[in-house]
Design a protein around this motif. Structure first.
Motif, mmCIF file in Angstrom:
data_model
loop_
_atom_site.group_PDB
_atom_site.id
_atom_site.type_symbol
_atom_site.label_atom_id
_atom_site.label_comp_id
_atom_site.label_asym_id
_atom_site.label_seq_id
_atom_site.Cartn_x
_atom_site.Cartn_y
_atom_site.Cartn_z
ATOM 1 N N ALA A 105 0.815 -1.218 0.000
ATOM 2 C CA ALA A 105 0.000 0.000 0.000
ATOM 3 C C ALA A 105 0.848 1.266 0.000
ATOM 4 N N VAL A 106 1.949 1.268 0.743
ATOM 5 C CA VAL A 106 2.737 2.505 0.842
ATOM 6 C C VAL A 106 3.397 2.880 -0.484
ATOM 7 N N LEU A 107 3.460 1.942 -1.435
ATOM 8 C CA LEU A 107 4.109 2.205 -2.716
ATOM 9 C C LEU A 107 3.134 2.690 -3.783
ATOM 10 N N LEU A 108 1.841 2.681 -3.485
ATOM 11 C CA LEU A 108 0.836 3.055 -4.478
ATOM 12 C C LEU A 108 0.771 4.567 -4.668
ATOM 13 N N GLU A 109 0.349 4.968 -5.863
ATOM 14 C CA GLU A 109 0.083 6.373 -6.133
ATOM 15 C C GLU A 109 -1.209 6.763 -5.423
ATOM 16 N N GLY A 110 -1.261 7.967 -4.906
ATOM 17 C CA GLY A 110 -2.470 8.413 -4.225
ATOM 18 C C GLY A 110 -2.570 9.920 -4.238
ATOM 19 N N GLU A 111 -3.448 10.412 -3.395
ATOM 20 C CA GLU A 111 -3.624 11.854 -3.263
ATOM 21 C C GLU A 111 -3.829 12.201 -1.804
ATOM 22 N N ASN A 112 -3.547 13.441 -1.465
ATOM 23 C CA ASN A 112 -3.750 13.925 -0.105
ATOM 24 C C ASN A 112 -5.140 14.534 0.016
ATOM 25 N N LEU A 113 -5.874 14.056 1.010
ATOM 26 C CA LEU A 113 -7.214 14.561 1.270
ATOM 27 C C LEU A 113 -7.326 14.964 2.727
ATOM 28 N N PRO A 114 -8.230 15.912 3.026
ATOM 29 C CA PRO A 114 -8.527 16.138 4.442
ATOM 30 C C PRO A 114 -9.003 14.837 5.075
ATOM 31 N N LEU A 115 -8.493 14.526 6.249
ATOM 32 C CA LEU A 115 -8.792 13.245 6.884
ATOM 33 C C LEU A 115 -10.281 12.971 6.942
ATOM 34 N N TRP A 116 -11.057 13.985 7.325
ATOM 35 C CA TRP A 116 -12.483 13.752 7.538
ATOM 36 C C TRP A 116 -13.256 13.636 6.229
ATOM 37 N N ALA A 117 -12.587 13.889 5.096
ATOM 38 C CA ALA A 117 -13.237 13.765 3.792
ATOM 39 C C ALA A 117 -12.802 12.501 3.062
ATOM 40 N N ALA A 118 -12.073 11.626 3.743
ATOM 41 C CA ALA A 118 -11.487 10.449 3.081
ATOM 42 C C ALA A 118 -12.276 9.173 3.346
ATOM 43 N N ARG A 119 -13.501 9.307 3.783
ATOM 44 C CA ARG A 119 -14.317 8.118 4.082
ATOM 45 C C ARG A 119 -14.429 7.212 2.861
ATOM 46 N N GLY A 120 -14.203 5.916 3.094
ATOM 47 C CA GLY A 120 -14.288 4.927 2.033
ATOM 48 C C GLY A 120 -13.007 4.735 1.250
ATOM 49 N N ARG A 121 -12.038 5.621 1.408
ATOM 50 C CA ARG A 121 -10.752 5.475 0.709
ATOM 51 C C ARG A 121 -9.849 4.501 1.470
ATOM 52 N N MET A 122 -8.831 3.996 0.763
ATOM 53 C CA MET A 122 -7.835 3.142 1.402
ATOM 54 C C MET A 122 -6.648 3.983 1.813
ATOM 55 N N ALA A 123 -6.248 3.885 3.053
ATOM 56 C CA ALA A 123 -5.109 4.645 3.561
ATOM 57 C C ALA A 123 -3.819 4.129 2.941
ATOM 58 N N LEU A 124 -2.942 5.065 2.592
ATOM 59 C CA LEU A 124 -1.623 4.719 2.057
ATOM 60 C C LEU A 124 -0.513 5.123 3.030
ATOM 61 N N GLU A 125 -0.901 5.540 4.213
ATOM 62 C CA GLU A 125 0.056 5.825 5.281
ATOM 63 C C GLU A 125 -0.604 5.500 6.620
ATOM 64 N N TYR A 126 0.205 5.521 7.682
ATOM 65 C CA TYR A 126 -0.287 5.202 9.017
ATOM 66 C C TYR A 126 -0.981 6.405 9.637
ATOM 67 N N ILE A 127 -1.915 6.112 10.517
ATOM 68 C CA ILE A 127 -2.461 7.129 11.411
ATOM 69 C C ILE A 127 -2.196 6.645 12.828
ATOM 70 N N TRP A 128 -1.480 7.473 13.601
ATOM 71 C CA TRP A 128 -1.074 7.098 14.943
ATOM 72 C C TRP A 128 -1.815 7.943 15.980
ATOM 73 N N ALA A 129 -2.013 7.368 17.110
ATOM 74 C CA ALA A 129 -2.328 8.145 18.304
ATOM 75 C C ALA A 129 -1.055 8.107 19.139
ATOM 76 N N TYR A 130 -0.460 9.285 19.363
ATOM 77 C CA TYR A 130 0.847 9.280 20.032
ATOM 78 C C TYR A 130 0.880 10.253 21.204
ATOM 79 N N PRO A 131 1.303 9.797 22.413
ATOM 80 C CA PRO A 131 1.553 8.393 22.710
ATOM 81 C C PRO A 131 0.247 7.596 22.722
ATOM 82 N N PRO A 132 0.335 6.265 22.617
ATOM 83 C CA PRO A 132 1.497 5.391 22.784
ATOM 84 C C PRO A 132 2.165 4.929 21.496
#
Length: 492
Positions: free
Chosen positions: A422-449
């Motif tokens: 997935a991380v190697l695929l072409e994609g686009e940057n979208l506002p997080l809350w407007a990306a419903r139904g899309r496949m993530a091409l990067e991680y989303i973390w809650a930090y910490p932990p």
């Protein structure tokens, strides 16, 4: 306010005190060398002549010169220091880590698994595990812990889950889980190791938060003694050691320690800090010489804290043994102070801010409806009493009529593709809350932990976005791999 014995010992190393030298052969050798007339025509650039508050530390900071061994090919003093650490924890072989548990996790996964292997892993593993899986082209099979109804905290991984997963994936090459977790939840590592070993599969335990476990009857739950094949632990999280100090332990015959050594040479710096290695050795010497008394004092101080906070009416301290009220927990590290805020109508972030502003107390982590305060054997009845007093005062001032904060829902991700692809695929940057139904091409973390809520290749469903919105609304830091919490790289 008095300082505990281990803190005094750590302070002494800054002056290269003779007592510190007696606890650490490495510090003794560095002290002798610094007092000599050797002219350093080599790195580091400060030439051991730094001044100011860091002055004494510069004397410990050398490079791999004659007589001081090489961490990546230890034959002398560093080998003996590592062997002493292995004896203390009871492992087959121990490696010093100066890049934190992260470098140990990366090296351990690569050493224990082969490219393309299927690995059985807990979904609440640290991001370093996910990065290792991605880099090594592994196929993860996730184990989802049961969640605690009161707090929403992820519970223990059960041996039955591991046994079932191994039966369904007979070609799996490795089992990975975290014990204890950031919140102190301990899994039945012995039962899990037995299940995995029956299938000929090694077990890797991320025990970054559990270096203190298994060294005293007051603090059971150590992963090395429970039979794990590789255990990675951060000394700096719960023991008297400088930040980035960690250990990697290998035991049994399923993982070749020489292979781990080779992988550490890939992921760990080729210029290891002698300041950090000295701190590791001093920590080991402190525990070896006086650990029994230190752990007994620590246990008594914690007992007093739990007794003092029994009077809380709205805030709630998670019971140190979990018990019938928390059946999702096999065990619990009572050194992690988890303060529930649901009945107080506060978020963990709001309680953390109150403690910071009113009492100058900084906690480890604030979540939607609880916070985590880290303790160690350098805490005393005074420090823990101050924390208990602050909680009691805030509790008395709460009216108890506020709306309760519900835990973040337990989300089971919809996996469409492996992270490495997935991380190697072409994609686009979208506002997080407007990306419903899309496949993530990067991680989303809650930090910490540092546990991923979303992994590349997973679908951003309405439930996932609802959980992320609840976290962000409660003050939890939500970020993506690219460093933004507002934009996500996803499929076109």
């Amino acid at each position: 306010m008095t300082a505990c014995g281990c803190c005094v010992m750590i302070n002494r190393v800054m002056n290269m005190d003779k007592h510190a030298e007696s606890l650490s052969p490495l510090i003794a050798a560095l002290s002798d060398y610094t007092e000599g007339r050797s002219l350093p025509m080599h790195m580091p650039g400060h030439k051991r002549r730094g001044g100011g508050i860091f002055g004494p530390i510069y004397g410990l900071d050398i490079t791999e010169i004659d007589g001081f061994d090489d961490l990546h090919r230890p034959r002398g003093i560093l080998l003996r220091c590592q062997e002493r650490a292995a004896r203390l924890w009871g492992s087959g072989r121990c490696f010093f880590l100066v890049g934190g548990s992260t470098c140990g996790i990366l090296a351990a996964v690569r050493a224990a698994a082969r490219r393309g292997d299927t690995v059985i892993m807990a979904r609440n593993c640290h991001r370093s595990v996910y990065h290792a899986v991605e880099l090594c082209g592994l196929s993860p099979v996730y184990l989802f812990p049961e969640t605690d109804a009161e707090t929403g905290i992820a519970g223990s991984i059960a041996p039955e889950q591991v046994k079932k997963a191994l039966a369904e994936h007979p070609g799996a090459g490795l089992v990975i889980l975290t014990s204890p977790t950031y919140e102190g939840v301990i899994s039945d590592v012995a039962g899990i190791a037995n299940a995995a070993h029956a299938a000929g599969v090694p077990v890797l335990i991320d025990a970054a938060h559990g270096a203190h476990l298994g060294l005293s009857p007051y603090f059971p739950g150590g992963a090395v003694g429970a039979g794990a094949d590789i255990v990675i632990m951060s000394l700096h999280k719960t023991l008297p050691a400088l930040t980035q100090c960690a250990l990697a332990h290998v035991s049994g015959g399923l993982v070749d320690p020489d292979r781990l050594a080779r992988e550490l040479s890939v992921f760990e710096t080729s210029s290891p800090s002698y300041v950090l290695m000295s701190s590791i050795d001093l920590c080991v010497g402190t525990l070896e010489s006086g650990g029994g008394a230190l752990f007994a004092d620590y246990s008594r101080a914690l007992g007093e804290f739990y007794g003092q906070t029994e009077g809380l009416e709205k805030l709630k301290v998670l019971a140190p043994r979990g018990g019938a009220a928390h059946p999702a927990f096999f065990g619990f590290d009572r050194g992690k102070l988890v303060i529930g805020t649901r009945r107080a109508g506060l978020t963990g972030g709001e309680l953390a801010e109150a403690l910071r502003q009113r009492d100058q107390i900084e906690v480890e982590m604030a979540w939607t409806n609880y916070l985590v305060a880290m303790t160690s054997l350098c805490d005393t009845p005074d420090t823990l009493g101050r924390f208990a007093g602050a909680l009691l005062e805030i509790d008395r001032e709460l009216d108890g009529t506020a709306v309760l904060t519900a835990p973040v829902p337990d989300i089971r991700p919809e996996i469409r593709l492996g992270a490495g692809e997935a991380v190697l695929l072409e994609g686009e940057n979208l506002p997080l809350w407007a990306a419903r139904g899309r496949m993530a091409l990067e991680y989303i973390w809650a930090y910490p932990p540092g546990i991923p809520v979303v992994v590349p290749g997973e679908i951003l469903t309405a439930g996932v976005l609802e959980a992320l919105r609840a976290m962000a609304g409660s003050g939890v830091a939500v970020t993506t791999s690219s460093g933004s919490g507002e934009v996500i790289r996803c499929t076109l």
